[in-house]
Design a protein around this motif. Structure first.
Motif, PDB file in Angstrom:
ATOM      1  N   ARG A 222       0.839  -1.201   0.000  1.00 30.32           N
ATOM      2  CA  ARG A 222       0.000   0.000   0.000  1.00 30.32           C
ATOM      3  C   ARG A 222       0.876   1.254   0.000  1.00 30.32           C
ATOM      4  O   ARG A 222       0.572   2.241  -0.680  1.00 30.32           O
ATOM      5  N   GLN A 225       2.014   1.925  -3.392  1.00 37.63           N
ATOM      6  CA  GLN A 225       0.936   2.508  -4.191  1.00 37.63           C
ATOM      7  C   GLN A 225       0.785   3.998  -3.887  1.00 37.63           C
ATOM      8  O   GLN A 225       0.563   4.802  -4.799  1.00 37.63           O
ATOM      9  N   ASP A 226       0.897   4.355  -2.601  1.00 35.60           N
ATOM     10  CA  ASP A 226       0.809   5.775  -2.228  1.00 35.60           C
ATOM     11  C   ASP A 226       1.934   6.576  -2.871  1.00 35.60           C
ATOM     12  O   ASP A 226       1.730   7.708  -3.319  1.00 35.60           O
ATOM     13  N   GLU A 229       1.158   7.085  -6.553  1.00 39.20           N
ATOM     14  CA  GLU A 229       0.182   8.150  -6.741  1.00 39.20           C
ATOM     15  C   GLU A 229       0.818   9.519  -6.536  1.00 39.20           C
ATOM     16  O   GLU A 229       0.483  10.486  -7.219  1.00 39.20           O
ATOM     17  N   ARG A 232       2.677  10.657  -9.601  1.00 40.75           N
ATOM     18  CA  ARG A 232       1.832  10.994 -10.748  1.00 40.75           C
ATOM     19  C   ARG A 232       1.233  12.389 -10.638  1.00 40.75           C
ATOM     20  O   ARG A 232       0.658  12.896 -11.591  1.00 40.75           O
ATOM     21  N   ASN A 233       1.368  13.018  -9.465  1.00 41.99           N
ATOM     22  CA  ASN A 233       0.777  14.333  -9.225  1.00 41.99           C
ATOM     23  C   ASN A 233       1.895  15.369  -9.124  1.00 41.99           C
ATOM     24  O   ASN A 233       2.768  15.274  -8.255  1.00 41.99           O
ATOM     25  N   PRO A 354      -5.881  13.694  -2.319  1.00 44.39           N
ATOM     26  CA  PRO A 354      -7.131  13.191  -2.895  1.00 44.39           C
ATOM     27  C   PRO A 354      -8.186  13.033  -1.806  1.00 44.39           C
ATOM     28  O   PRO A 354      -7.865  12.926  -0.610  1.00 44.39           O
ATOM     29  N   LYS A 357      -7.929  10.967   1.711  1.00 42.24           N
ATOM     30  CA  LYS A 357      -6.596  10.396   1.846  1.00 42.24           C
ATOM     31  C   LYS A 357      -5.610  11.390   2.440  1.00 42.24           C
ATOM     32  O   LYS A 357      -4.444  11.408   2.073  1.00 42.24           O
ATOM     33  N   ASN A 361      -1.671  10.717   2.274  1.00 43.60           N
ATOM     34  CA  ASN A 361      -0.896  11.684   1.516  1.00 43.60           C
ATOM     35  C   ASN A 361       0.186  12.325   2.389  1.00 43.60           C
ATOM     36  O   ASN A 361       1.344  12.470   1.968  1.00 43.60           O
TER      37      ASN A 361
END
Length: 419
Positions: A222, A225-226, A229, A232-233, A354, A357, A361
């Motif tokens: 997880r 995955q964070d 993400e 990607r921002n 997001p 989150k 984040n």
């Protein structure tokens, strides 16, 4: 935000209060106290280092390894904080961490090296979870465009906790000097602070059921995955870099102030007073920058902080020819900017997260903040071995602030700033 989160009894509600203090004030008071307790616990051994070293028969410099262990553990805790907060909820995490800080202080008080190492690792885990959990709680209550101010006030708990540790624990050790190893009793007394907050928060929170499927399996998967993400921002990538740069800048400013002044003829006591002034200026600066960020926007404010911090550090290259009062003023001014960025950063992290989150984040971003804390002072020491003077080191490290300013203003120019 998920609908199955049950709000706190007094700190979070679905509607603004009709009378009395605003709801965010109540949440802010508790979270600031939690931050004070977390910092007090983390720096407790540092404040007592000479006494502890003499008692254990080791060099006081070993405290550096303890601090590194704390922040190293904090990296991994921050990485999985999103899964932990989402599964157990922020309120439950806060209660746990306060109890764990109390246990950690008791482990330090045992004077058994193995238990002291375990206690230090426990501090790092709790410190890594603290900001993601508190950010989740504060973000729910922040209203009226006060995000940066609220998060900045909460972050004043860091210098306040540092001052509390530096002033009270040595005094308690002296008070208990008649007993064997008075520093151990001082640590036991310190454990009452997080323990009291654990009880207080327990009585004020309502706890939602644990969401057993929320972690989605392996917490480290997880965490990966964070991080994916985050990359990607564009805004989050910028914040990650800023967290690493500015945390390194902060630790350099606070860690090398005293030794630089002593090298230039200051007494240890006088240099320590300047360092204390630097910390207090940081507390005032956090609030001031929070107010500014709510008006200018977070990234633009972080850019201004970078410019000022870089300019002040560059000017330290001429500290040897400055009068004493100018040296003190310059270093206190550095404290107001180099240690005043945290609240603005955390508010920006919450505002760019997001939906639902905030904890995840914040935890993902704080990985880079902890890395900056670990790497910054070490790199500064390596550079010092090459150039030979603290003035030149500060001049070279001023580039960190300027790079951060460029990144911040670039992000601000793209019109993606929280207002």
């Amino acid at each position: 935000m998920s609908t199955d989160i049950i709000p706190m009894n007094e700190y979070v509600s679905s509607q603004p209060e009709v009378s009395g203090r605003p709801e965010w004030v109540k949440a802010l008071i508790l979270m600031t106290c939690v931050q004070v307790a977390a910092t007090l616990s983390t720096l407790a051994l540092t404040a007592l280092a000479p006494e502890v070293a003499a008692s254990l028969g080791i060099g006081a410099h070993w405290i550096g390894y303890q601090i590194s262990l704390i922040y190293f553990a904090g990296v991994f805790a921050s990485a999985v904080a999103g899964s932990v907060v989402e599964t157990f909820h922020a309120e439950r995490v806060v209660v746990f961490e306060m109890g764990a800080f109390a246990v950690g202080l008791l482990l330090l008080a045992s004077a058994q090296p193995v238990l002291m190492v375990l206690g230090s690792a426990l501090f790092g885990i709790c410190y890594g979870l603290n900001n993601p959990a508190s950010s989740e709680i504060l973000n729910r209550t922040a209203r009226g465009g006060r995000h940066s101010l609220i998060f900045s006030i909460k972050q004043t708990g860091v210098p306040l906790g540092a001052v509390l540790a530096s002033v009270t624990l040595p005094s308690l050790a002296v008070l208990f000097h008649g007993a064997q190893d008075g520093w151990r009793l001082a640590l036991v007394a310190a454990a009452l602070v997080p323990l009291s907050l654990m009880v207080w928060s327990w009585t004020r929170f309502s706890f939602a059921p644990v969401r057993r499927g929320a972690g989605r399996g392996n917490p480290f998967r997880r965490a990966a995955q964070d991080q994916a993400e985050l990359y990607r921002n564009d805004r989050l990538r910028t914040l990650a870099v800023l967290g690493g740069l500015y945390s390194a800048l902060q630790l350099v400013a606070t860690a090398f102030t005293v030794v630089m002044l002593v090298e230039h003829g200051w007494s240890l006591v006088a240099a320590g007073a300047v360092a204390a002034g630097l910390q207090l200026a940081g507390a005032v600066g956090r609030i001031s920058w929070g107010v500014a960020a709510d008006r200018l926007g977070g990234f633009r404010t972080l850019g201004v902080i970078g410019v000022l911090a870089g300019a002040i550090m560059f000017s330290l290259g001429w500290i040897a020819v400055m009068p004493g009062w100018a040296q003190a003023v310059l270093l206190v001014a550095l404290g107001s900017v180099a240690t005043g960025w945290n609240g603005v950063f955390l508010a920006a992290a919450a505002r760019t997260a997001p939906e639902g989150k905030v904890g995840a984040n914040t935890g993902a971003l704080l990985v880079y903040t902890f890395i900056g804390v670990i790497i910054g002072p070490s790199v500064f020491a390596l550079v010092y071995n090459v150039v030979g003077t603290y003035e030149q080191c500060f001049m070279l490290f001023s580039a960190i602030g300027l790079v951060g300013a460029v990144l911040s203003f670039r992000q601000a120019a793209r019109g993606r700033i929280e207002k």
